[in-house]
Design an enzyme around this catalytic site. Structure first.
Site, mmCIF file in Angstrom:
data_model
loop_
_atom_site.group_PDB
_atom_site.id
_atom_site.type_symbol
_atom_site.label_atom_id
_atom_site.label_comp_id
_atom_site.label_asym_id
_atom_site.label_seq_id
_atom_site.Cartn_x
_atom_site.Cartn_y
_atom_site.Cartn_z
ATOM 1 N NE ARG A 1 -5.133 -14.647 1.897
ATOM 2 C CZ ARG A 1 -5.055 -15.630 1.003
ATOM 3 N NH1 ARG A 1 -6.131 -16.213 0.549
ATOM 4 N NH2 ARG A 1 -3.881 -16.007 0.545
ATOM 5 C CG MET B 1 3.514 -6.874 -0.733
ATOM 6 S SD MET B 1 3.154 -6.652 -2.501
ATOM 7 C CE MET B 1 4.450 -5.524 -2.977
ATOM 8 N NE ARG B 2 -1.944 -11.137 4.631
ATOM 9 C CZ ARG B 2 -0.944 -11.952 4.947
ATOM 10 N NH1 ARG B 2 0.262 -11.498 5.106
ATOM 11 N NH2 ARG B 2 -1.156 -13.241 5.113
ATOM 12 C CB ILE C 1 -8.519 -8.055 -1.132
ATOM 13 C CG1 ILE C 1 -7.337 -7.082 -1.120
ATOM 14 C CG2 ILE C 1 -9.718 -7.474 -0.406
ATOM 15 C CD1 ILE C 1 -6.998 -6.483 0.193
ATOM 16 C CG HIS D 1 0.755 -4.413 -10.659
ATOM 17 N ND1 HIS D 1 1.059 -5.375 -9.712
ATOM 18 C CD2 HIS D 1 1.349 -4.808 -11.809
ATOM 19 C CE1 HIS D 1 1.790 -6.326 -10.283
ATOM 20 N NE2 HIS D 1 1.982 -6.009 -11.546
HETATM 21 C C1 GAR Z 1 4.971 -0.069 -5.234
HETATM 22 O O1 GAR Z 1 5.908 0.014 -6.279
HETATM 23 C C2 GAR Z 1 3.721 -0.774 -5.695
HETATM 24 O O2 GAR Z 1 3.445 -0.550 -7.046
HETATM 25 C C3 GAR Z 1 4.083 -2.205 -5.454
HETATM 26 O O3 GAR Z 1 4.744 -2.201 -4.224
HETATM 27 C C4 GAR Z 1 5.484 -0.987 -4.120
HETATM 28 C C5 GAR Z 1 5.278 -0.405 -2.742
HETATM 29 O O4 GAR Z 1 6.151 0.641 -2.516
HETATM 30 N N1 GAR Z 1 2.907 -3.025 -5.407
HETATM 31 C C6 GAR Z 1 2.852 -4.248 -5.909
HETATM 32 O O5 GAR Z 1 3.811 -4.812 -6.413
HETATM 33 C C7 GAR Z 1 1.491 -4.910 -5.809
HETATM 34 N N2 GAR Z 1 1.438 -6.097 -6.592
HETATM 35 P P1 GAR Z 1 5.952 1.610 -1.274
HETATM 36 O O6 GAR Z 1 5.729 0.741 -0.033
HETATM 37 O O7 GAR Z 1 7.229 2.384 -1.163
HETATM 38 O O8 GAR Z 1 4.769 2.474 -1.558
#
Ligand code: GAR
Length: 203
Positions: free
Chosen positions: A66, A91-92, A94, A110
């Site tokens: 990473r 989704m990684r 940091i 989130h």
């Molecule tokens: C969003 O709902 C965001 O809150 C979530 O991924 C989605 C991305 O949607 N993030 C997480 O779950 C982080 N833990 P998008 O690609 O359409 O913006």
């Protein structure tokens, strides 16, 4: 000039909202200068190309660690003078390579009211638990998983009629409105951080 880099891995509805807000002059004068994406096939890459936003797309498997790809990303961010990293469905985890350089200058969104339902599939977790109220959280990024200081939150109600799809739609609608407002506040210097107490002036 206040320069933003968005990190995303998926659909990119939040990326789109931020890019649209910047183009419409609704991002506090900030520009979206770069999309960083760890999935070359993700729809968000096409969205960036359509919006005329430069991309740094990489395959994590092609790096030893990473830290190795984050070191490259960091160089890219520094060469562009990026002021704020905006994680939007990235989704990684940091590592300290970026966390330490961008302390107080990196936010995540989130899909729950943290500290409830941290980690993966927060929407599914909320539905399984049966809560009647969930929501969204924008927080600073520290070394932990969804543990950084809260910048802004908004509640979203779960009704008896809600399905997974309808709840996702409500969450996304709330996110795509709130996230540009928060980024605009950073760009306009309206955010103060004292430990875990983060204040948005004018909200
Ligand atoms: C969003 O709902 C965001 O809150 C979530 O991924 C989605 C991305 O949607 N993030 C997480 O779950 C982080 N833990 P998008 O690609 O359409 O913006």
């Amino acid at each position: 000039m206040f320069r933003v880099a968005v990190f995303a891995s998926g659909q990119g509805s939040n990326f789109q909202a931020l890019a649209d807000a910047a183009a419409a002059g609704r991002l506090g004068g900030a520009t979206v200068d770069l999309l960083v994406c760890d999935k070359p096939e993700a729809p968000v890459v096409k969205r960036a190309e359509a919006a005329g936003v430069d991309t740094f797309v990489f395959r994590p498997k092609e790096y030893d660690s990473r830290e190795a790809y984050e070191t490259e990303i960091k160089a890219e961010l520094e060469s562009r003078g990026i002021d704020l990293i905006v994680l939007a469905g990235y989704m990684r985890l940091i590592t300290p390579v970026l966390v330490e350089s961008y302390s107080g200058r990196m936010v995540n969104i989130h899909p729950s009211l943290l500290p409830a339902f941290a980690g993966k599939d927060a929407i599914g977790q909320a539905l399984d638990y049966g809560v009647k109220l969930t929501g969204i959280t924008v927080h600073l990024v520290d070394g932990g998983m969804d543990t950084g200081a809260v910048v802004a939150q908004q509640a979203v109600e779960i009704t008896a009629e809600d399905s997974r799809e309808s709840l996702e739609a409500k969450i996304h609608a709330a996110e795509t409105k709130l996230y540009p407002e928060v980024v605009a506040a950073f760009a306009e210097g309206r955010v103060t951080v004292e430990g875990r107490k983060v204040t948005l002036v004018g909200r």
